[in-house]
Design a protein around this motif. Structure first.
Motif, short mmCIF file in Angstrom:
data_model
loop_
_atom_site.label_atom_id
_atom_site.label_comp_id
_atom_site.label_asym_id
_atom_site.label_seq_id
_atom_site.Cartn_x
_atom_site.Cartn_y
_atom_site.Cartn_z
N ASN A 132 -17.85 -5.57 5.46
CA ASN A 132 -16.83 -5.94 4.46
C ASN A 132 -16.00 -4.73 4.04
O ASN A 132 -14.79 -4.82 3.85
CB ASN A 132 -17.48 -6.55 3.22
CG ASN A 132 -18.07 -7.93 3.50
OD1 ASN A 132 -17.77 -8.55 4.52
ND2 ASN A 132 -18.92 -8.41 2.60
N SER A 133 -16.66 -3.57 3.89
CA SER A 133 -15.96 -2.35 3.45
C SER A 133 -14.92 -1.89 4.47
O SER A 133 -13.79 -1.56 4.11
CB SER A 133 -16.96 -1.22 3.21
OG SER A 133 -17.84 -1.55 2.18
N ILE A 134 -15.30 -1.87 5.76
CA ILE A 134 -14.35 -1.38 6.77
C ILE A 134 -13.22 -2.38 6.98
O ILE A 134 -12.06 -2.00 7.16
CB ILE A 134 -15.08 -1.05 8.10
CG1 ILE A 134 -14.13 -0.31 9.06
CG2 ILE A 134 -15.64 -2.29 8.76
CD1 ILE A 134 -13.70 1.05 8.62
N ILE A 135 -13.53 -3.68 6.91
CA ILE A 135 -12.47 -4.70 7.04
C ILE A 135 -11.48 -4.58 5.89
O ILE A 135 -10.26 -4.58 6.09
CB ILE A 135 -13.09 -6.11 7.11
CG1 ILE A 135 -13.84 -6.29 8.44
CG2 ILE A 135 -12.02 -7.19 6.95
CD1 ILE A 135 -14.75 -7.50 8.48
N ALA A 136 -12.02 -4.43 4.67
CA ALA A 136 -11.14 -4.25 3.49
C ALA A 136 -10.29 -3.00 3.65
O ALA A 136 -9.11 -2.98 3.27
CB ALA A 136 -11.98 -4.17 2.23
N GLY A 137 -10.88 -1.95 4.24
CA GLY A 137 -10.14 -0.70 4.46
C GLY A 137 -8.94 -0.89 5.36
O GLY A 137 -7.86 -0.35 5.09
N TYR A 138 -9.13 -1.65 6.44
CA TYR A 138 -8.00 -1.91 7.34
C TYR A 138 -6.89 -2.68 6.63
O TYR A 138 -5.70 -2.35 6.76
CB TYR A 138 -8.47 -2.69 8.58
CG TYR A 138 -8.99 -1.78 9.68
CD1 TYR A 138 -8.16 -0.87 10.30
CD2 TYR A 138 -10.32 -1.83 10.08
CE1 TYR A 138 -8.63 -0.02 11.30
CE2 TYR A 138 -10.81 -0.99 11.08
CZ TYR A 138 -9.95 -0.08 11.68
OH TYR A 138 -10.41 0.75 12.66
N ILE B 129 -16.94 5.06 3.49
CA ILE B 129 -15.93 4.18 4.12
C ILE B 129 -14.86 3.82 3.10
O ILE B 129 -13.66 3.93 3.36
CB ILE B 129 -16.60 2.92 4.71
CG1 ILE B 129 -17.46 3.29 5.93
CG2 ILE B 129 -15.54 1.88 5.11
CD1 ILE B 129 -18.38 2.17 6.40
N SER B 130 -15.31 3.36 1.93
CA SER B 130 -14.36 2.95 0.88
C SER B 130 -13.49 4.12 0.42
O SER B 130 -12.29 3.97 0.21
CB SER B 130 -15.12 2.36 -0.32
OG SER B 130 -15.85 1.23 0.07
N ARG B 131 -14.12 5.30 0.30
CA ARG B 131 -13.37 6.48 -0.16
C ARG B 131 -12.31 6.87 0.86
O ARG B 131 -11.15 7.12 0.50
CB ARG B 131 -14.35 7.64 -0.38
CG ARG B 131 -13.70 8.92 -0.85
CD ARG B 131 -14.73 9.98 -1.21
NE ARG B 131 -14.11 11.28 -1.29
CZ ARG B 131 -13.92 12.10 -0.26
NH1 ARG B 131 -14.31 11.72 0.97
NH2 ARG B 131 -13.33 13.27 -0.41
N PHE B 132 -12.68 6.94 2.14
CA PHE B 132 -11.71 7.29 3.17
C PHE B 132 -10.57 6.26 3.21
O PHE B 132 -9.40 6.63 3.38
CB PHE B 132 -12.38 7.37 4.55
CG PHE B 132 -13.10 8.67 4.80
CD1 PHE B 132 -12.48 9.89 4.54
CD2 PHE B 132 -14.39 8.68 5.31
CE1 PHE B 132 -13.13 11.10 4.78
CE2 PHE B 132 -15.06 9.88 5.55
CZ PHE B 132 -14.43 11.09 5.30
N ALA B 133 -10.91 4.99 3.07
CA ALA B 133 -9.88 3.94 3.10
C ALA B 133 -8.89 4.11 1.96
O ALA B 133 -7.68 3.98 2.13
CB ALA B 133 -10.53 2.56 3.04
N ARG B 134 -9.43 4.43 0.75
CA ARG B 134 -8.55 4.64 -0.42
C ARG B 134 -7.59 5.79 -0.20
O ARG B 134 -6.46 5.78 -0.66
CB ARG B 134 -9.39 4.90 -1.68
CG ARG B 134 -9.93 3.68 -2.36
CD ARG B 134 -10.37 3.98 -3.78
NE ARG B 134 -11.26 5.13 -3.87
CZ ARG B 134 -12.59 5.08 -3.71
NH1 ARG B 134 -13.17 3.92 -3.44
NH2 ARG B 134 -13.32 6.16 -3.84
N LEU B 135 -8.07 6.81 0.52
CA LEU B 135 -7.24 8.00 0.78
C LEU B 135 -6.28 7.79 1.96
O LEU B 135 -5.53 8.70 2.32
CB LEU B 135 -8.14 9.21 1.07
CG LEU B 135 -9.01 9.70 -0.10
CD1 LEU B 135 -10.02 10.73 0.38
CD2 LEU B 135 -8.14 10.27 -1.21
N GLY B 136 -6.33 6.62 2.58
CA GLY B 136 -5.46 6.35 3.72
C GLY B 136 -5.99 6.92 5.02
O GLY B 136 -5.28 6.93 6.03
N GLN B 137 -7.25 7.37 5.02
CA GLN B 137 -7.85 7.97 6.22
C GLN B 137 -8.72 6.93 6.92
O GLN B 137 -9.95 7.06 7.01
CB GLN B 137 -8.66 9.20 5.83
CG GLN B 137 -7.83 10.29 5.17
CD GLN B 137 -8.69 11.43 4.64
OE1 GLN B 137 -9.87 11.52 4.91
NE2 GLN B 137 -8.07 12.31 3.85
#
Length: 693
Positions: free
Chosen positions: A52-58, A24-32
């Motif tokens: 927490n990870s997915i919310i932070a990603g958004y 989740i964190s990796r995809f979020a960092r990549l903008g995916q």
């Protein structure tokens, strides 16, 4: 045995959850973020960490609304969840939302308080940050450092020093910040005293002190300190090289650059600009060609060198290559190319044997409002490709020359050149800008009947704009309902702009709702709807819209205009919150023009002031519209006989349009204004748009 089985199952689920959280964190960092959400949705057992990870990603991907919605759905929350929400809002520059979360927190820790203080500091609300800082039940070194940075940012250096002296722990970061603050204020002795007292210095501390000397003109001291620096990194090398360039010591800058272990992009950019403008164009181009990691500034620097040193065709060629390689022209590069266009009037056009260079030249002449030169190049070049035909048709459209655009379009078709989607956007725009509704409708039908080309959103947007400008709003709405593609923000924006012109409140509200769904952070629909409410005297509705904008933290783009004079670009903003250095002279020019304009028939139109204030204040505010300030400056600075060319980021207002027509008449000057939509050529009291805009 059974107990061992359950232990192993738990261990397996725990390991799988960690892997999913990492994904989740990796995809979020990549903008995916969509991939991140898919992983989250497929998790059989979600932990608080997963949420927490997915919310932070958004929040990381600038989708705060989705982040907040997920937070609301969380089955359980810990203090990390709350702190993540505050930090997410702070990173998205939504400090008011962060404060609401902060106030609702069931418990807070030093991280919560520090995140909130940081949010206020980053928004420039340092007094709010201070209030919160002194209320903190406990502070750590990060809290103190953030607050210190806020005071330094406000240039309250003495108060910053008092806070510094109070700090229980002063690490290398804090001491370096204080050194930077002193250097920023030119207090080099105070900075050096702190620097010398530091028991442990790192490369950042050394670089801060060296940069401080360099920025304050003490270049030789900076160089001595640089030589004895125990460890140098890319930043310290870059700082010293750029400093030598800035002070015009190009030979020493080049020697340093040659021995620089890793040649950074900023250092290369500075060298290209410095030595290039100093006459060593070939050497500058060598640095440009060798640099693998070019950025916008690299291209702009090399283009500027070519422009300043008379290499016009090389500048144009590089400008074209810049776009081919995927770099969008930025403001400095466009200004350089516009200057090239101005100087190319004396060149032999027979040299323009490159179709790409000619296309760029045509486009640039059109953009700077000199259509005569653009047409001259177009006429002399043969054979022409579809891009050149499109450029000239679009140019005619932007300059309000609908008949000429249609004539070129017919000539193009008669020569057997197949128009493409861009051609039809250009010719439909020409019909829209000049009120040629019948011709526009015929061409729209012709697209499909002759060329079997299905209209896209851009073509529908032109049609909606054309019908809307002509006051045929119901017909425009009917077309939207029958479209074969989904209406986008441009189409609804075209309808809403027409509603503003024709004061149709009912349809404006429909369009506004659609726009706010598509682009919730776009200030455009709020502003247009507010203008309509204001024009009808509905001040309560205006106030309600403003509150809605504030609650959603929607920021209105300020109106600004600019023009070039004496090889410099001068910017003017509505209201002049940061006045131009020659603001008093500009106001005197406007005051001098006032009686002449009134005598020639100008009557200020208070409906374009759009504030719930008395008429006198409205008339005063109209004088400070950015396009009027820019025109006045042009009258002051540009010689007689030279057109005054003004650019504006928004649509020109009706009052300014009327005023500039009369300014052109009473001063005998030609004024060319390019607003967000098109060109307006003002001469002898009339505008090329024939007041149809």
């Amino acid at each position: 045995m059974q107990r061992l089985f359950f232990v192993q199952c738990r261990k397996y689920c725990y390991t799988r959850a960690i892997a999913s959280n990492s994904q989740i964190s990796r995809f979020a960092r990549l903008g995916q973020i969509q991939n991140a959400r898919k992983v989250f949705d497929e998790m059989p057992n979600r932990t608080v960490t997963s949420w927490n990870s997915i919310i932070a990603g958004y929040f990381q991907n600038h989708q705060p609304h989705e982040g907040q919605c997920l937070f609301n759905e969380m089955p359980e929350r810990n203090i990390v969840s709350w702190n993540g929400l505050i930090s997410g809002y702070v990173k998205n520059r939504m400090v008011n939302e962060a404060r609401k979360v902060f106030d609702k927190m069931p418990q807070r820790n030093v991280i919560s308080w520090t995140a909130m203080v940081r949010g206020y500091v980053e928004e420039g609300l340092v007094e709010e940050a201070e209030k919160l800082f002194w209320q903190m039940p406990e502070k750590n070194v990060v809290s103190w450092t953030v607050m210190l940075g806020g005071l330094i940012q406000e240039r309250r250096i003495d108060e910053a020093r008092k806070l510094y002296d109070m700090m229980p722990v002063k690490d290398v970061v804090v001491r370096t910040n204080m050194i930077c603050g002193y250097c920023q204020e030119g207090r080099l002795d105070d900075a050096r005293h702190l620097f010398d007292d530091m028991r442990k210095k790192n490369v950042v501390s050394w670089t801060a002190m060296i940069s401080g000397y360099a920025q304050n003109g003490k270049l030789d001291i900076a160089r001595k300190l640089f030589e004895v620096m125990p460890e140098k990194n890319e930043i310290s090398w870059t700082a010293i090289v750029i400093s030598y360039v800035q002070y015009g010591r190009f030979e020493e800058a080049w020697k340093l650059f040659e021995v620089m272990p890793v040649k950074t992009t900023p250092a290369c950019n500075a060298i290209i600009l410095g030595i290039g403008q100093n006459g060593e164009v070939a050497k500058a181009r060598m640095v440009f060609d060798l640099l693998k990691e070019k950025d916008d500034a690299t291209w702009s620097a090399m283009i500027k060198v070519y422009e300043r040193k008379g290499y016009e065709l090389e500048a144009l060629d590089l400008f074209h290559r810049m776009q081919v390689e995927g770099f969008k022209p930025n403001f400095p590069s466009l200004i350089s190319i516009l200057s090239v266009c101005a100087s190319l009037a004396s060149l032999d056009y027979g040299r323009d044997d490159d179709v790409y260079v000619s296309s760029v030249l045509i486009t640039m002449y059109i953009k700077c409002g000199d259509f005569v030169k653009a047409k001259l190049i177009f006429d002399r070049f043969s054979p022409k490709d579809v891009v050149m035909w499109n450029s000239i048709i679009t140019g005619y459209a932007q300059h309000g020359l609908g008949d000429e655009a249609l004539e070129v379009f017919r000539e193009m078709c008669s020569l057997g050149i197949t128009p493409d989607e861009v051609t039809f956007v250009g010719v439909l725009s020409a019909c829209s800008y000049t009120g040629k509704v019948k011709e526009g409708k015929d061409i729209f039908e012709f697209m499909n009947s002759k060329y079997q080309m299905e209209p896209g959103t851009a073509h529908y947007a032109c049609m909606v704009d054309m019908l809307g400008r002509a006051g045929r709003l119901d017909e425009a709405m009917d077309l939207i309902n029958k479209m074969t593609v989904e209406a986008d923000a441009i189409i609804w924006g075209s309808l809403m702009g027409a509603c503003r012109t024709h004061m149709n409140l009912d349809l404006a509200e429909v369009a506004a709702k659609k726009l706010l769904k598509l682009e919730p952070q776009n200030s455009g629909p709020y502003v247009l709807l507010s203008n309509i409410y204001a024009s009808k005297g509905k001040w309560a509705d205006v106030a309600s819209l403003r509150k809605s904008m504030q609650s959603r933290e929607v920021v209105k783009s300020p109106g600004c205009s600019w023009l070039e004079a004496d090889k410099n670009v001068h910017m003017f903003t509505g209201g002049q919150s940061t006045p131009h250095p020659e603001h008093k002279l500009i106001i005197k020019m406007l005051e001098k023009l006032g009686p002449k304009l009134r005598e020639a028939g100008y009557i200020p139109d208070g409906s374009f002031a759009l504030h719930d204030v008395d008429e006198e204040e409205k008339m005063h505010s109209l004088n400070f519209h950015s396009e009027k300030l820019a025109v006045a400056y042009g009258l002051l600075k540009l010689p007689e006989g030279m057109p005054i060319r003004v650019m504006k980021n928004l649509r020109v207002c009706g009052d300014c349009h009327s005023a500039i027509k009369i300014i052109a008449k009473v001063t005998g000057r030609e004024i060319i204004l390019r607003d967000a939509n098109r060109f307006h050529h003002f001469k002898d009291g009339v505008c090329s748009c024939k007041d149809y805009w």
